[in-house]
Design a protein around this motif. Structure first.
Motif, PDB file in Angstrom:
ATOM      1  N   TYR A 247       0.832  -1.206   0.000  1.00 14.90           N
ATOM      2  CA  TYR A 247       0.000   0.000   0.000  1.00 14.90           C
ATOM      3  C   TYR A 247       0.867   1.258   0.000  1.00 14.90           C
ATOM      4  O   TYR A 247       0.545   2.244  -0.675  1.00 14.90           O
ATOM      5  N   LEU A 250       2.236   1.709  -3.425  1.00 13.21           N
ATOM      6  CA  LEU A 250       1.190   2.239  -4.299  1.00 13.21           C
ATOM      7  C   LEU A 250       1.080   3.757  -4.156  1.00 13.21           C
ATOM      8  O   LEU A 250       0.975   4.475  -5.155  1.00 13.21           O
ATOM      9  N   SER A 254       1.918   6.512  -7.026  1.00 11.52           N
ATOM     10  CA  SER A 254       0.796   7.350  -7.473  1.00 11.52           C
ATOM     11  C   SER A 254       1.032   8.822  -7.186  1.00 11.52           C
ATOM     12  O   SER A 254       0.761   9.681  -8.040  1.00 11.52           O
ATOM     13  N   TYR A 293      -7.019   7.599  -0.460  1.00 10.06           N
ATOM     14  CA  TYR A 293      -5.829   6.850  -0.043  1.00 10.06           C
ATOM     15  C   TYR A 293      -5.694   6.864   1.479  1.00 10.06           C
ATOM     16  O   TYR A 293      -5.370   5.838   2.089  1.00 10.06           O
TER      17      TYR A 293
END
Length: 343
Positions: A247, A250, A254, A293
């Motif tokens: 996570y 990610l 991003s 997020y």
């Protein structure tokens, strides 16, 4: 005590049930609480933005206007003074001090030294996420009385509802993931045991030592054993450490790499989404994505806490017993701790 959590969907209606009971069941379930939280957040975002957005624009325009006026006043005063006169220095120093005072006053009222706006709808949505999750890391502060009042009213309902929903949802996820993992392990162990037994029987039989059947069973046994090892590695800590690392990567990709940030800025990407890190200049769609997020990170944290609570190790239990950290309800039907532990 078995693990319990709110139903994901409301239970079916029974005969003779009142409409009041039906409403309670529909609202107080995970789907109902999620719907309420989403609607409450939308209402809160629009209300807070309606107070803070115009105020932010007004403060920014007033700040620019006053700065321009200072420049005009300085130019007018300098034209009235003889060039290279000592009064030039005094006039410039006076205007610099006024500019410093004006800047400090404007900043305390919410003005930004750099161009950008926070209190638009995406920025207010991110602020609502900060409030709802009780994170507050780098979140701005509303400046109007009605904006602060709206944020407080929003937090009174959003924070406990979000926490209660996270506790129930994480418990539901952890229990179901554990059941599926145990089922998968048991199934894989059963197939591995059968492959191992067949492999041993085939290996001990000299007449089949060179047959294709022996090679087939041997390869199957190796594959099963490898899958068992891979599953053990990926399921370490109930997959929470692996999920946390994935996570974070990610978010790094991003909000750092794809936005062409430097290596250090990519690694420390959460710092950009703070008031001191330049949040008011972040693109609107990026703020919305980062809000989701953050919510995902809080869900992951809730799952980690639920896993820790459900699968506390023996060492942790020894520490809590040694230092008397927890109160435990005694079972009067159990004569001793050993039998109570078995129950």
């Amino acid at each position: 005590m078995p693990d319990t959590w709110l139903r994901v969907y409301p239970a079916p209606k029974v005969a003779g049930e009142t409409i009041y009971s039906v409403i309670i069941r529909c609202v107080v379930c995970q789907l109902g609480l999620t719907t309420f939280l989403v609607l409450w957040t939308i209402i809160g975002v629009f209300i807070i933005q309606s107070f803070e957005g115009p105020q932010e624009e007004k403060i920014a325009k007033d700040f620019d206007k006053e700065q321009n006026q200072l420049v005009i006043d300085l130019a007018t005063e300098l034209r009235q003074i003889t060039p290279l006169s000592p009064k030039w220095k005094q006039a410039i120093e006076k205007r610099i001090e006024e500019e410093r005072r004006l800047t400090m006053l404007a900043v305390t009222r919410g003005a930004r030294l750099n161009p950008g706006q926070f209190w638009d709808l995406p920025g207010t949505f991110l602020f609502a996420v900060y409030v709802m999750t009780a994170l507050g890391f780098g979140a701005p502060v509303p400046y109007t009385v009605w904006g602060r009042t709206s944020a407080l009213i929003y937090a009174i309902l959003a924070v406990p509802t979000h926490i209660y929903l996270m506790v129930n949802a994480s418990t539901c996820v952890v229990v179901n993931v554990d059941e599926y993992t145990q089922h998968l392990k048991a199934k894989l162990d059963d197939k591995t045991a059968k492959a191992n037994s067949t492999f041993e029987n085939t290996r001990d039989n000299p007449s089949h030592s060179r047959d294709s059947e022996f090679l087939k069973v041997s390869n199957e046994w190796k594959i099963r054993k490898g899958l068992r090892s891979i599953l053990s590695v990926f399921c370490f800590g109930r997959c929470i450490p692996l999920a946390t690392v994935v996570y974070y990567l990610l978010g790094l990709i991003s909000f750092g790499v794809l936005r062409e940030r430097t290596a250090l800025e990519s690694v420390m990407f959460p710092l950009e989404f703070t008031t001191t890190g330049g949040l008011e200049r972040v693109e609107s769609h990026v703020r919305i994505l980062y809000g989701f997020y953050v919510e995902g990170a809080m869900c992951l944290l809730a799952c980690a806490l639920a896993t820790l609570k459900r699968h506390s190790s023996a060492a942790l239990a020894d520490v809590t017993d040694s230092y008397r950290l927890f109160n435990t309800e005694k079972c009067e039907e159990c004569p001793n701790n050993e039998e109570r532990g078995k129950i």
